[in-house]
Design an enzyme around this catalytic site. Sequence first.
Site, short mmCIF file in Angstrom:
data_model
loop_
_atom_site.label_atom_id
_atom_site.label_comp_id
_atom_site.label_asym_id
_atom_site.label_seq_id
_atom_site.Cartn_x
_atom_site.Cartn_y
_atom_site.Cartn_z
N ASP A 29 0.88 -1.24 0.17
CA ASP A 29 0.02 0.12 0.09
C ASP A 29 0.84 1.24 -0.10
O ASP A 29 1.83 1.31 0.67
CB ASP A 29 -1.02 0.14 1.11
CG ASP A 29 -2.03 1.05 1.12
OD1 ASP A 29 -3.16 0.58 1.01
OD2 ASP A 29 -1.83 2.13 1.08
N ILE A 30 0.63 2.23 -0.74
CA ILE A 30 1.44 3.36 -0.78
C ILE A 30 1.33 4.32 0.19
O ILE A 30 2.02 5.25 0.72
CB ILE A 30 0.66 4.05 -2.34
CG1 ILE A 30 2.00 5.06 -2.99
CG2 ILE A 30 -0.47 5.17 -1.87
CD1 ILE A 30 1.39 5.56 -4.28
N GLU A 77 -12.17 3.54 -1.30
CA GLU A 77 -11.73 4.78 -2.15
C GLU A 77 -11.53 4.08 -3.52
O GLU A 77 -11.70 5.10 -4.48
CB GLU A 77 -10.44 5.33 -1.59
CG GLU A 77 -10.68 6.08 -0.30
CD GLU A 77 -9.31 6.68 0.32
OE1 GLU A 77 -8.31 6.04 -0.27
OE2 GLU A 77 -9.51 7.35 1.54
N VAL A 78 -11.09 2.98 -3.76
CA VAL A 78 -10.64 2.34 -4.88
C VAL A 78 -11.85 1.36 -5.41
O VAL A 78 -11.88 0.30 -4.58
CB VAL A 78 -9.31 1.91 -4.89
CG1 VAL A 78 -9.01 1.16 -6.41
CG2 VAL A 78 -8.26 2.66 -4.63
N HIS A 110 -10.50 -5.07 -3.19
CA HIS A 110 -9.20 -5.53 -2.51
C HIS A 110 -9.29 -5.55 -0.95
O HIS A 110 -10.03 -5.24 -0.23
CB HIS A 110 -8.30 -4.41 -2.92
CG HIS A 110 -8.74 -2.95 -2.13
ND1 HIS A 110 -9.58 -2.40 -3.14
CD2 HIS A 110 -8.42 -2.28 -1.04
CE1 HIS A 110 -10.11 -1.19 -2.43
NE2 HIS A 110 -9.16 -1.16 -1.44
N HIS A 124 -6.77 -5.55 2.47
CA HIS A 124 -5.74 -5.13 3.05
C HIS A 124 -5.32 -6.09 4.24
O HIS A 124 -6.00 -6.55 4.88
CB HIS A 124 -6.38 -3.78 3.89
CG HIS A 124 -6.72 -2.66 3.17
ND1 HIS A 124 -5.95 -1.51 2.71
CD2 HIS A 124 -7.98 -2.56 2.87
CE1 HIS A 124 -6.98 -0.55 2.22
NE2 HIS A 124 -8.01 -1.24 2.26
P1 AMP Z 1 -9.89 1.50 0.18
O1 AMP Z 1 -10.01 2.79 1.20
O2 AMP Z 1 -10.03 0.30 0.97
O3 AMP Z 1 -10.45 1.49 -1.20
O4 AMP Z 1 -8.31 1.43 0.10
C1 AMP Z 1 -7.69 1.85 -1.09
C2 AMP Z 1 -6.12 1.78 -0.73
O5 AMP Z 1 -5.45 2.09 -1.86
C3 AMP Z 1 -5.48 2.69 0.19
O6 AMP Z 1 -5.11 2.48 1.46
C4 AMP Z 1 -4.28 3.41 -0.63
O7 AMP Z 1 -3.41 3.93 0.08
C5 AMP Z 1 -4.13 2.66 -1.61
N1 AMP Z 1 -3.56 2.95 -2.90
C6 AMP Z 1 -3.99 3.92 -3.78
N2 AMP Z 1 -3.33 4.14 -4.86
C7 AMP Z 1 -2.28 3.08 -4.79
C8 AMP Z 1 -1.13 2.90 -5.58
N3 AMP Z 1 -1.10 3.51 -6.65
N4 AMP Z 1 -0.37 1.62 -5.00
C9 AMP Z 1 -0.53 1.35 -3.92
N5 AMP Z 1 -1.67 1.56 -2.93
C10 AMP Z 1 -2.26 2.51 -3.36
#
Ligand code: AMP
Length: 112
Positions: A29-30, A94-95, A99, A101
């Site tokens: 995770d970034i 957010e994405v 996924h 974690h």
């Molecule tokens: P969520 O809130 O569960 O959708 O988590 C999305 C996660 O994606 C967050 O923890 C972000 O830090 C992570 N994230 C977003 N863009 C990237 C990226 N390019 N590389 C790695 N992690 C990312």
Amino acid sequence: MASIFTKIINREIPSDIVFENDKVIAFKDINPQAPVHILVVPKKEIATINDIKEEDKELIGEVYLAIGKIAAQLGIAEEGYRVIANCNEYGGQEVFHIHFHLLGGEKLGPLV
Ligand code: AMP
């Protein structure tokens, strides 16, 4: 439009990949929330947990098999870890490409 995670799968944007097979990819995770914070992602682009279909049952099993392998590979299996999947607004998603974690490397605090 391809999700940001599909772009990672397709190597269109960089990431620190720790595991990959034909169905699942996992990368750091970034914005890590623990010493170990890996995102485990099915390569099939499913927007939310609500969108998982009967036909995806085996794929979700593949995700959990991958999680176990990654935890062992990173040396956190014995001490333990947490797996979190957020869904939609109240879950803090957010994405919109499902996924999981994988968090560990220290004793984690309360769930929320
Ligand atoms: P969520 O809130 O569960 O959708 O988590 C999305 C996660 O994606 C967050 O923890 C972000 O830090 C992570 N994230 C977003 N863009 C990237 C990226 N390019 N590389 C790695 N992690 C990312």
